[in-house]
Write a protein that holds these residues in place. Sequence first.
Motif, PDB file in Angstrom:
ATOM      1  N   ARG A  10      16.174 -15.750   8.745  1.00  0.00           N
ATOM      2  CA  ARG A  10      15.588 -15.344  10.028  1.00  0.00           C
ATOM      3  C   ARG A  10      14.201 -15.956  10.215  1.00  0.00           C
ATOM      4  N   ALA A  11      13.422 -15.975   9.139  1.00  0.00           N
ATOM      5  CA  ALA A  11      12.091 -16.583   9.230  1.00  0.00           C
ATOM      6  C   ALA A  11      12.210 -18.078   9.517  1.00  0.00           C
ATOM      7  N   LEU A  12      13.162 -18.743   8.851  1.00  0.00           N
ATOM      8  CA  LEU A  12      13.377 -20.179   9.101  1.00  0.00           C
ATOM      9  C   LEU A  12      13.852 -20.435  10.530  1.00  0.00           C
ATOM     10  N   ALA A  13      14.571 -19.478  11.111  1.00  0.00           N
ATOM     11  CA  ALA A  13      15.083 -19.630  12.471  1.00  0.00           C
ATOM     12  C   ALA A  13      14.021 -19.360  13.533  1.00  0.00           C
ATOM     13  N   GLY A  14      12.793 -19.058  13.080  1.00  0.00           N
ATOM     14  CA  GLY A  14      11.710 -18.844  14.032  1.00  0.00           C
ATOM     15  C   GLY A  14      11.565 -17.412  14.507  1.00  0.00           C
ATOM     16  N   GLU A  15      12.189 -16.466  13.804  1.00  0.00           N
ATOM     17  CA  GLU A  15      12.107 -15.061  14.205  1.00  0.00           C
ATOM     18  C   GLU A  15      10.847 -14.363  13.682  1.00  0.00           C
ATOM     19  N   GLY A  16       9.947 -15.133  13.086  1.00  0.00           N
ATOM     20  CA  GLY A  16       8.692 -14.563  12.607  1.00  0.00           C
ATOM     21  C   GLY A  16       8.834 -13.886  11.260  1.00  0.00           C
ATOM     22  N   PRO A  17       7.783 -13.206  10.822  1.00  0.00           N
ATOM     23  CA  PRO A  17       7.803 -12.528   9.528  1.00  0.00           C
ATOM     24  C   PRO A  17       8.898 -11.462   9.479  1.00  0.00           C
ATOM     25  N   GLN A  18       9.517 -11.338   8.343  1.00  0.00           N
ATOM     26  CA  GLN A  18      10.534 -10.317   8.107  1.00  0.00           C
ATOM     27  C   GLN A  18       9.989  -9.429   6.997  1.00  0.00           C
ATOM     28  N   ARG A  19       9.577  -8.224   7.351  1.00  0.00           N
ATOM     29  CA  ARG A  19       8.901  -7.347   6.385  1.00  0.00           C
ATOM     30  C   ARG A  19       9.771  -6.159   5.997  1.00  0.00           C
ATOM     31  N   ASP A  20       9.712  -5.811   4.716  1.00  0.00           N
ATOM     32  CA  ASP A  20      10.318  -4.586   4.196  1.00  0.00           C
ATOM     33  C   ASP A  20      11.795  -4.440   4.566  1.00  0.00           C
ATOM     34  N   VAL A  21      12.554  -5.493   4.324  1.00  0.00           N
ATOM     35  CA  VAL A  21      13.998  -5.456   4.561  1.00  0.00           C
ATOM     36  C   VAL A  21      14.660  -4.951   3.288  1.00  0.00           C
ATOM     37  N   SER A  39       9.801 -11.852   3.936  1.00  0.00           N
ATOM     38  CA  SER A  39       9.775 -13.308   4.104  1.00  0.00           C
ATOM     39  C   SER A  39       8.741 -13.658   5.161  1.00  0.00           C
ATOM     40  N   MET A  40       7.828 -14.537   4.782  1.00  0.00           N
ATOM     41  CA  MET A  40       6.741 -14.933   5.676  1.00  0.00           C
ATOM     42  C   MET A  40       6.807 -16.434   5.936  1.00  0.00           C
ATOM     43  N   PRO A  41       6.864 -16.829   7.195  1.00  0.00           N
ATOM     44  CA  PRO A  41       6.828 -18.251   7.499  1.00  0.00           C
ATOM     45  C   PRO A  41       5.443 -18.827   7.208  1.00  0.00           C
ATOM     46  N   VAL A  42       5.419 -20.052   6.731  1.00  0.00           N
ATOM     47  CA  VAL A  42       4.159 -20.765   6.494  1.00  0.00           C
ATOM     48  C   VAL A  42       4.078 -21.852   7.553  1.00  0.00           C
ATOM     49  N   ILE A  43       3.054 -21.754   8.380  1.00  0.00           N
ATOM     50  CA  ILE A  43       2.882 -22.677   9.509  1.00  0.00           C
ATOM     51  C   ILE A  43       1.753 -23.655   9.206  1.00  0.00           C
ATOM     52  N   SER A  44       1.990 -24.917   9.497  1.00  0.00           N
ATOM     53  CA  SER A  44       0.964 -25.934   9.303  1.00  0.00           C
ATOM     54  C   SER A  44      -0.184 -25.687  10.277  1.00  0.00           C
ATOM     55  N   PRO A  45      -1.426 -25.610   9.766  1.00  0.00           N
ATOM     56  CA  PRO A  45      -2.555 -25.424  10.678  1.00  0.00           C
ATOM     57  C   PRO A  45      -2.831 -26.663  11.525  1.00  0.00           C
ATOM     58  N   VAL A  46      -2.324 -27.798  11.071  1.00  0.00           N
ATOM     59  CA  VAL A  46      -2.562 -29.047  11.790  1.00  0.00           C
ATOM     60  C   VAL A  46      -1.543 -29.249  12.909  1.00  0.00           C
ATOM     61  N   THR A  47      -0.254 -29.101  12.568  1.00  0.00           N
ATOM     62  CA  THR A  47       0.801 -29.403  13.543  1.00  0.00           C
ATOM     63  C   THR A  47       1.391 -28.150  14.193  1.00  0.00           C
ATOM     64  N   GLY A  48       1.202 -26.999  13.566  1.00  0.00           N
ATOM     65  CA  GLY A  48       1.811 -25.780  14.091  1.00  0.00           C
ATOM     66  C   GLY A  48       3.287 -25.660  13.753  1.00  0.00           C
ATOM     67  N   ALA A  49       3.779 -26.615  12.957  1.00  0.00           N
ATOM     68  CA  ALA A  49       5.201 -26.612  12.586  1.00  0.00           C
ATOM     69  C   ALA A  49       5.436 -25.707  11.384  1.00  0.00           C
ATOM     70  N   LEU A  50       6.639 -25.189  11.311  1.00  0.00           N
ATOM     71  CA  LEU A  50       7.048 -24.391  10.163  1.00  0.00           C
ATOM     72  C   LEU A  50       7.163 -25.310   8.961  1.00  0.00           C
ATOM     73  N   VAL A  51       6.415 -25.006   7.909  1.00  0.00           N
ATOM     74  CA  VAL A  51       6.387 -25.836   6.709  1.00  0.00           C
ATOM     75  C   VAL A  51       7.330 -25.281   5.650  1.00  0.00           C
ATOM     76  N   SER A  52       7.299 -23.957   5.483  1.00  0.00           N
ATOM     77  CA  SER A  52       8.141 -23.317   4.478  1.00  0.00           C
ATOM     78  C   SER A  52       8.192 -21.823   4.757  1.00  0.00           C
ATOM     79  N   VAL A  53       8.935 -21.116   3.907  1.00  0.00           N
ATOM     80  CA  VAL A  53       9.011 -19.666   3.974  1.00  0.00           C
ATOM     81  C   VAL A  53       8.765 -19.130   2.569  1.00  0.00           C
ATOM     82  N   VAL A  54       7.876 -18.172   2.451  1.00  0.00           N
ATOM     83  CA  VAL A  54       7.601 -17.521   1.166  1.00  0.00           C
ATOM     84  C   VAL A  54       8.274 -16.152   1.201  1.00  0.00           C
ATOM     85  N   THR A  55       9.089 -15.872   0.186  1.00  0.00           N
ATOM     86  CA  THR A  55       9.829 -14.611   0.133  1.00  0.00           C
ATOM     87  C   THR A  55       9.497 -13.872  -1.158  1.00  0.00           C
TER      88      THR A  55
END
Length: 92
Positions: A10-21, A39-55
């Motif tokens: 879900r985080a990779l699909a752009g649904e934002g942070p997924q907390r306490d699932v 699961s928390m998306p990691v966004i590039s501060p330069v491009t604003g693109a999704l770089v990775s997801v930390v779970t």
Amino acid sequence: MPPAESPPGRALAGEGPQRDVLLQTRNAQGALRWFDLTSMPVISPVTGALVSVVTSFTDVTQRQQLAAESTRQQQLLEELVGERTRDLQAAN
């Protein structure tokens, strides 16, 4: 749970942070285990693109077992109080 419906999916699909699932699974011996996933998306501060997801996974099996036991004990107590109340009403 299908990968796309999992917290990282879900985080990779752009649904934002997924907390306490809460996720229930079985270990190799067949015992039930419970995990709290975030699961928390990691966004590039330069491009604003999704770089990775930390779970993170936290084993909450004991907490779930204690909560289930507490609920069971509460139901038992309510049954006993109900029986005692009926007995007292019948005696009067």
